[in-house]
Design a protein around this motif. Structure first.
Motif, PDB file in Angstrom:
ATOM      1  N   UNK A 194     -11.320 -17.975   2.364  1.00 15.23           N
ATOM      2  CA  UNK A 194     -10.481 -18.830   3.196  1.00 15.23           C
ATOM      3  C   UNK A 194     -10.572 -18.380   4.644  1.00 15.23           C
ATOM      4  N   UNK A 195     -10.739 -19.345   5.543  1.00 17.84           N
ATOM      5  CA  UNK A 195     -10.775 -19.016   6.960  1.00 17.84           C
ATOM      6  C   UNK A 195      -9.762 -19.877   7.687  1.00 17.84           C
ATOM      7  N   UNK A 196      -9.036 -19.359   8.660  1.00 17.94           N
ATOM      8  CA  UNK A 196      -8.983 -17.950   9.029  1.00 17.94           C
ATOM      9  C   UNK A 196      -8.389 -17.107   7.912  1.00 17.94           C
ATOM     10  N   UNK A 197      -8.633 -15.834   8.010  1.00 16.87           N
ATOM     11  CA  UNK A 197      -8.258 -14.894   6.952  1.00 16.87           C
ATOM     12  C   UNK A 197      -6.743 -14.867   6.734  1.00 16.87           C
ATOM     13  N   UNK A 198      -6.355 -14.801   5.462  1.00 12.53           N
ATOM     14  CA  UNK A 198      -4.953 -14.683   5.074  1.00 12.53           C
ATOM     15  C   UNK A 198      -4.761 -13.276   4.513  1.00 12.53           C
ATOM     16  N   UNK A 199      -3.756 -12.583   5.031  1.00 13.61           N
ATOM     17  CA  UNK A 199      -3.456 -11.225   4.557  1.00 13.61           C
ATOM     18  C   UNK A 199      -2.212 -11.263   3.681  1.00 13.61           C
ATOM     19  N   UNK A 200      -2.269 -10.553   2.565  1.00 13.09           N
ATOM     20  CA  UNK A 200      -1.130 -10.521   1.652  1.00 13.09           C
ATOM     21  C   UNK A 200      -0.748  -9.091   1.333  1.00 13.09           C
ATOM     22  N   UNK A 201       0.522  -8.911   1.040  1.00 18.46           N
ATOM     23  CA  UNK A 201       1.060  -7.626   0.631  1.00 18.46           C
ATOM     24  C   UNK A 201       1.794  -7.841  -0.685  1.00 18.46           C
ATOM     25  N   UNK A 202       1.439  -7.058  -1.700  1.00 15.94           N
ATOM     26  CA  UNK A 202       2.074  -7.137  -3.016  1.00 15.94           C
ATOM     27  C   UNK A 202       2.785  -5.809  -3.242  1.00 15.94           C
ATOM     28  N   UNK A 203       4.114  -5.816  -3.167  1.00 15.74           N
ATOM     29  CA  UNK A 203       4.911  -4.602  -3.354  1.00 15.74           C
ATOM     30  C   UNK A 203       5.645  -4.701  -4.688  1.00 15.74           C
ATOM     31  N   UNK A 204       5.542  -3.641  -5.490  1.00 17.29           N
ATOM     32  CA  UNK A 204       6.169  -3.615  -6.808  1.00 17.29           C
ATOM     33  C   UNK A 204       7.160  -2.465  -6.851  1.00 17.29           C
ATOM     34  N   UNK A 205       8.393  -2.744  -7.287  1.00 17.75           N
ATOM     35  CA  UNK A 205       9.381  -1.671  -7.376  1.00 17.75           C
ATOM     36  C   UNK A 205       9.383  -1.051  -8.764  1.00 17.75           C
ATOM     37  N   UNK A 206      10.297  -0.121  -9.018  1.00 20.71           N
ATOM     38  CA  UNK A 206      10.355   0.606 -10.282  1.00 20.71           C
ATOM     39  C   UNK A 206      10.648  -0.259 -11.496  1.00 20.71           C
ATOM     40  N   UNK A 207      11.285  -1.417 -11.301  1.00 18.33           N
ATOM     41  CA  UNK A 207      11.584  -2.336 -12.394  1.00 18.33           C
ATOM     42  C   UNK A 207      10.561  -3.454 -12.514  1.00 18.33           C
TER      43      UNK A 207
END
Length: 131
Positions: free
Chosen positions: A48-61
């Motif tokens: 995909x352009x322009x570039x898409x940045x993602x952040x996947x944060x997972x907690x203890x549960x």
């Protein structure tokens, strides 16, 4: 004479083992990223352009928080699902900078896919969630 045969046999076994271990890098081209509890995984699109940045944060549960940073011209659709399974429900919204964010409960560890669709373009970003 028998000492030389034993030494050459051991040398051949050791060299064979070293060559086998070195050749693993030729078979595994692009390993999947791995994320666990209390960790964050950063992914970016290639197709995909322009570039898409993602952040996947997972907690203890194993509750997941997604942040998708994209340009103003893009309106990506985001789906998070286990491979071969149904997508999980995400509570969605946007932050003050216009980035898309969502949160939901992961159902199991294993292989997952983050699917981004922008118009007719689509990119699947696989990753692994470990226990």
């Amino acid at each position: 004479m028998s000492t030389r045969i034993i030494a050459l046999t051991l040398l051949g076994l050791v060299m064979g083992f070293i060559i086998l271990m070195a050749s693993v890098s030729f078979f595994v081209r692009e390993p999947l990223p791995i994320v666990g509890a209390n960790q964050t995984l950063l992914l970016h699109t290639v197709e995909l352009t322009p570039q898409i940045r993602t952040s996947v944060a997972i907690d203890g549960g194993y509750r997941v928080d997604l942040t998708v940073e994209h340009s103003e011209a893009q309106d990506p659709q985001v789906v998070l699902r286990p491979v071969g399974g149904q997508a999980i429900m995400l509570d969605t919204g946007t932050d003050s900078s216009g980035a898309w964010s969502g949160s939901g409960q992961m159902t199991r560890p294993g292989r997952w896919e983050l699917i981004l669709t922008n118009g007719t373009e689509r990119e699947i970003m696989p990753f692994i969630v470990r226990e």
